[in-house]
Design an enzyme around this catalytic site. Structure first.
Site, PDB file in Angstrom:
ATOM      1  N   ARG A  54       0.834  -1.205   0.000  1.00  0.00           N
ATOM      2  CA  ARG A  54       0.000   0.000   0.000  1.00  0.00           C
ATOM      3  C   ARG A  54       0.873   1.262   0.000  1.00  0.00           C
ATOM      4  O   ARG A  54       0.958   1.975  -0.994  1.00  0.00           O
ATOM      5  CB  ARG A  54      -0.948  -0.036   1.216  1.00  0.00           C
ATOM      6  CG  ARG A  54      -2.069   0.989   1.181  1.00  0.00           C
ATOM      7  CD  ARG A  54      -1.675   2.383   1.611  1.00  0.00           C
ATOM      8  NE  ARG A  54      -1.120   2.462   2.955  1.00  0.00           N
ATOM      9  CZ  ARG A  54      -0.553   3.548   3.450  1.00  0.00           C
ATOM     10  NH1 ARG A  54      -0.465   4.640   2.721  1.00  0.00           N
ATOM     11  NH2 ARG A  54      -0.044   3.548   4.679  1.00  0.00           N
ATOM     12  N   ASP A  55       1.575   1.510   1.100  1.00  0.00           N
ATOM     13  CA  ASP A  55       2.308   2.770   1.226  1.00  0.00           C
ATOM     14  C   ASP A  55       3.460   2.823   0.234  1.00  0.00           C
ATOM     15  O   ASP A  55       3.780   3.883  -0.311  1.00  0.00           O
ATOM     16  CB  ASP A  55       2.846   2.908   2.664  1.00  0.00           C
ATOM     17  CG  ASP A  55       3.121   4.356   3.059  1.00  0.00           C
ATOM     18  OD1 ASP A  55       3.011   5.241   2.195  1.00  0.00           O
ATOM     19  OD2 ASP A  55       3.449   4.593   4.231  1.00  0.00           O
ATOM     20  N   HIS A  69       9.194   6.924   7.762  1.00  0.00           N
ATOM     21  CA  HIS A  69       9.807   6.992   6.441  1.00  0.00           C
ATOM     22  C   HIS A  69      11.285   7.340   6.662  1.00  0.00           C
ATOM     23  O   HIS A  69      11.652   7.877   7.707  1.00  0.00           O
ATOM     24  CB  HIS A  69       9.079   8.022   5.574  1.00  0.00           C
ATOM     25  CG  HIS A  69       7.705   7.533   5.150  1.00  0.00           C
ATOM     26  ND1 HIS A  69       7.409   7.149   3.856  1.00  0.00           N
ATOM     27  CD2 HIS A  69       6.579   7.317   5.859  1.00  0.00           C
ATOM     28  CE1 HIS A  69       6.139   6.746   3.803  1.00  0.00           C
ATOM     29  NE2 HIS A  69       5.610   6.845   5.001  1.00  0.00           N
ATOM     30  N   CYS A 118       6.576  10.212  -0.889  1.00  0.00           N
ATOM     31  CA  CYS A 118       5.364  10.927  -0.520  1.00  0.00           C
ATOM     32  C   CYS A 118       5.075  11.938  -1.615  1.00  0.00           C
ATOM     33  O   CYS A 118       5.900  12.808  -1.885  1.00  0.00           O
ATOM     34  CB  CYS A 118       5.517  11.622   0.824  1.00  0.00           C
ATOM     35  SG  CYS A 118       4.049  12.553   1.287  1.00  0.00           S
ATOM     36  N   ASN A 135       9.123   4.077   3.161  1.00  0.00           N
ATOM     37  CA  ASN A 135       9.142   3.613   4.552  1.00  0.00           C
ATOM     38  C   ASN A 135      10.470   2.925   4.811  1.00  0.00           C
ATOM     39  O   ASN A 135      11.116   2.426   3.888  1.00  0.00           O
ATOM     40  CB  ASN A 135       8.038   2.572   4.779  1.00  0.00           C
ATOM     41  CG  ASN A 135       6.664   3.144   4.613  1.00  0.00           C
ATOM     42  OD1 ASN A 135       6.194   3.289   3.499  1.00  0.00           O
ATOM     43  ND2 ASN A 135       6.025   3.473   5.706  1.00  0.00           N
TER      44      ASN A 135
HETATM   45  P1  HMG Z   1     -12.374  14.931  -2.949  1.00  0.00           P
HETATM   46  O1  HMG Z   1     -12.080  15.162  -4.379  1.00  0.00           O
HETATM   47  O2  HMG Z   1     -12.348  16.066  -2.004  1.00  0.00           O
HETATM   48  O3  HMG Z   1     -13.700  14.060  -2.694  1.00  0.00           O
HETATM   49  O4  HMG Z   1     -11.372  13.807  -2.429  1.00  0.00           O
HETATM   50  P2  HMG Z   1     -15.172  14.060  -3.084  1.00  0.00           P
HETATM   51  O5  HMG Z   1     -15.864  13.394  -1.938  1.00  0.00           O
HETATM   52  O6  HMG Z   1     -15.597  15.414  -3.531  1.00  0.00           O
HETATM   53  O7  HMG Z   1     -15.178  13.069  -4.329  1.00  0.00           O
HETATM   54  C1  HMG Z   1     -14.594  13.364  -5.566  1.00  0.00           C
HETATM   55  C2  HMG Z   1     -14.663  12.156  -6.464  1.00  0.00           C
HETATM   56  O8  HMG Z   1     -13.941  11.054  -5.872  1.00  0.00           O
HETATM   57  C3  HMG Z   1     -16.073  11.640  -6.700  1.00  0.00           C
HETATM   58  O9  HMG Z   1     -16.076  11.051  -7.981  1.00  0.00           O
HETATM   59  C4  HMG Z   1     -16.197  10.536  -5.678  1.00  0.00           C
HETATM   60  O10 HMG Z   1     -17.135   9.565  -6.050  1.00  0.00           O
HETATM   61  C5  HMG Z   1     -14.822   9.948  -5.706  1.00  0.00           C
HETATM   62  P3  HMG Z   1     -16.623  11.866  -9.274  1.00  0.00           P
HETATM   63  O11 HMG Z   1     -18.030  12.220  -8.902  1.00  0.00           O
HETATM   64  O12 HMG Z   1     -15.729  13.074  -9.415  1.00  0.00           O
HETATM   65  O13 HMG Z   1     -16.468  10.861 -10.378  1.00  0.00           O
HETATM   66  N1  HMG Z   1     -14.449   9.264  -4.447  1.00  0.00           N
HETATM   67  C6  HMG Z   1     -14.006   8.001  -4.377  1.00  0.00           C
HETATM   68  N2  HMG Z   1     -13.783   7.082  -5.330  1.00  0.00           N
HETATM   69  C7  HMG Z   1     -13.339   5.873  -4.913  1.00  0.00           C
HETATM   70  N3  HMG Z   1     -13.110   5.565  -3.617  1.00  0.00           N
HETATM   71  C8  HMG Z   1     -13.330   6.451  -2.646  1.00  0.00           C
HETATM   72  C9  HMG Z   1     -13.794   7.737  -3.026  1.00  0.00           C
HETATM   73  N4  HMG Z   1     -14.119   8.833  -2.315  1.00  0.00           N
HETATM   74  C10 HMG Z   1     -14.524   9.763  -3.200  1.00  0.00           C
HETATM   75  N5  HMG Z   1     -13.078   6.133  -1.375  1.00  0.00           N
HETATM   76  C11 HMG Z   1     -10.697  11.985  -1.032  1.00  0.00           C
HETATM   77  C12 HMG Z   1     -11.393  13.337  -1.096  1.00  0.00           C
HETATM   78  C13 HMG Z   1     -10.469  11.664   0.438  1.00  0.00           C
HETATM   79  C14 HMG Z   1     -11.562  10.927  -1.673  1.00  0.00           C
HETATM   80  C15 HMG Z   1      -9.364  12.106  -1.797  1.00  0.00           C
HETATM   81  O14 HMG Z   1      -8.675  13.225  -1.314  1.00  0.00           O
HETATM   82  C16 HMG Z   1      -8.480  10.907  -1.633  1.00  0.00           C
HETATM   83  O15 HMG Z   1      -8.814   9.817  -2.073  1.00  0.00           O
HETATM   84  N6  HMG Z   1      -7.291  11.066  -1.020  1.00  0.00           N
HETATM   85  C17 HMG Z   1      -6.409   9.969  -0.787  1.00  0.00           C
HETATM   86  C18 HMG Z   1      -5.014  10.430  -0.660  1.00  0.00           C
HETATM   87  C19 HMG Z   1      -4.140   9.267  -0.299  1.00  0.00           C
HETATM   88  O16 HMG Z   1      -4.467   8.126  -0.523  1.00  0.00           O
HETATM   89  N7  HMG Z   1      -2.964   9.562   0.272  1.00  0.00           N
HETATM   90  C20 HMG Z   1      -2.037   8.546   0.671  1.00  0.00           C
HETATM   91  C21 HMG Z   1      -2.488   7.759   1.845  1.00  0.00           C
HETATM   92  S1  HMG Z   1      -2.097   8.521   3.413  1.00  0.00           S
HETATM   93  C22 HMG Z   1      -0.466   8.102   3.671  1.00  0.00           C
HETATM   94  O17 HMG Z   1       0.172   7.555   2.829  1.00  0.00           O
HETATM   95  C23 HMG Z   1       0.145   8.363   5.033  1.00  0.00           C
HETATM   96  C24 HMG Z   1       0.356   7.106   5.848  1.00  0.00           C
HETATM   97  O18 HMG Z   1       1.198   6.189   5.185  1.00  0.00           O
HETATM   98  C25 HMG Z   1       0.971   7.472   7.200  1.00  0.00           C
HETATM   99  C26 HMG Z   1       2.196   8.379   7.064  1.00  0.00           C
HETATM  100  O19 HMG Z   1       3.187   8.016   6.404  1.00  0.00           O
HETATM  101  O20 HMG Z   1       2.122   9.459   7.649  1.00  0.00           O
HETATM  102  C27 HMG Z   1      -0.987   6.407   6.118  1.00  0.00           C
HETATM  103 MG    MG Z   2       3.387   6.343   5.186  1.00  0.00          MG
END
Ligand code: HMG
Ligand code: MG
Length: 299
Positions: free
Chosen positions: A15-16, A209, A240, A249
């Site tokens: 995933r990450d 990380h 990132c 990581n």
């Molecule tokens: P948004 O654009 O603000 O959301 O995104 P929205 O609710 O307005 O939806 C926009 C569109 O996305 C719509 O589709 C929704 O249906 C769709 P459209 O009508 O435009 O065709 N949508 C989805 N589709 C599939 N699955 C879903 C989903 N939700 C909405 N779940 C949102 C907001 C949160 C969805 C977006 O910002 C997002 O997906 N962000 C993810 C970012 C991400 O994955 N980052 C990496 C993970 S975090 C990380 O890595 C840190 C970690 O490792 C810890 C660390 O290291 O610190 C965990």
């Molecule tokens: Mg991470």
């Protein structure tokens, strides 16, 4: 002080790691990766992420990957979900454990999920309610616990507030993420100590990380403080997208090597993990970030 000698590794590479790799691996290779990891003795493998495919195209095949993996007995395969839509997609394919995520810094959270910290937590509330009814365990992540690419310093009090909130809402485990890998051991220890004053140490994990090469030192400081759950990614994949120059990581191989060398147990077969890390680097067409895998596979 925690006297247990056992550390649970939460493997987050599929995933990450893969969410941030330039190379887009086919679903079949991701499935093979997870199946290989299932044979290493790891008990927690974060398989994929049901976020918006527009935001993270690398994991747009989440459903296909989750359906395709062999579910080994004794292994859990959590998946990331940002909202109820993600939770429903995850449940459709049978995910039994999920992870929600937010940050300790507003600016980072806005870039990552287009919402304030409180708004993102509001989105989890229905996820946690549904999960409780479904018997699904929920992990919570707090990002930017030791620094933010936009805000810089992140006050420890902000980390404590968000971690406590996630725990109160029902996250069985809260993973503290140094998203951009800027932390150093004394800061990591102080941050963990402050959080552990509010959330039981047994419910905490650390997630480093390795951008500045501090991850193993940070993990050691946190082990001394009593944490026994460590996140890592085979081959040290990833980066990132919202932090220039940030790397993956800490490599699982390197963490396992260190822990076993300290007389701690993980249940992980290091040789198999190294083999998998070397194989993954080949699939990604790049050198492994794991020093242990490099040393073990050098011609
Ligand atoms: P948004 O654009 O603000 O959301 O995104 P929205 O609710 O307005 O939806 C926009 C569109 O996305 C719509 O589709 C929704 O249906 C769709 P459209 O009508 O435009 O065709 N949508 C989805 N589709 C599939 N699955 C879903 C989903 N939700 C909405 N779940 C949102 C907001 C949160 C969805 C977006 O910002 C997002 O997906 N962000 C993810 C970012 C991400 O994955 N980052 C990496 C993970 S975090 C990380 O890595 C840190 C970690 O490792 C810890 C660390 O290291 O610190 C965990
Ligand atoms: Mg991470």
């Amino acid at each position: 002080m925690n006297s247990s000698n056992h550390v649970r590794i939460v493997e987050v590479g599929p995933r990450d790691g893969l969410q941030n790799e330039k190379a887009m691996l086919p679903a079949a290779i991701k499935i093979e990766l997870i199946d290989r990891l299932s044979d290493t003795g790891l008990t927690t493998i974060e398989a994929t992420s049901f976020v918006s495919p527009k935001w993270v195209p690398q994991l747009a095949d989440a459903a296909e990957v989750f359906r395709g993996i062999r579910k080994a007995p004794g292994v859990v395969y959590p998946v990331l979900v940002p909202n109820l839509q993600g939770y429903e997609r995850a449940r459709e394919v049978g995910a039994g454990e999920v992870a929600v995520f937010t940050a300790a810094s507003e600016a980072f959270n806005r870039k990552n999920v287009n919402a304030s910290i409180d708004e993102s937590i509001d989105r989890f509330v229905p996820v946690l309610e549904r999960a409780r009814a479904d018997g699904v365990a929920v992990r919570g992540y707090v990002s930017t616990v030791l620094g933010c690419p936009y805000q810089g310093e992140v006050p420890v009090a902000d980390v404590v507030r968000v971690a406590r909130r996630l725990h109160e809402l029902g996250c069985h485990e809260v993973s503290l993420g140094d998203t951009i890998g800027v932390g150093t051991p004394a800061k990591a220890r102080a941050m963990l100590r402050a959080v552990a004053a509010e959330v039981p140490m047994a419910a905490l994990a650390v997630h480093f990380h390795d951008t500045y090469g501090q991850a193993l030192a940070n993990i050691l400081a946190c082990l001394e403080e009593g944490v026994r759950v460590v996140d890592s990614a085979v081959s040290g994949t990833g980066g990132c997208p919202y932090a220039k120059g940030a790397t993956g990581n800490v490599a699982s191989e390197d963490v396992v090597y260190m822990l076993h060398g300290m007389g701690m147990t993980t249940g992980v077969d290091l040789d198999r993990l190294v083999e998998t890390g070397a194989w993954l680097a080949g699939q990604l067409g790049k050198a492994t970030a794991s020093r242990v895998t490099r040393a073990r596979t050098a011609a």
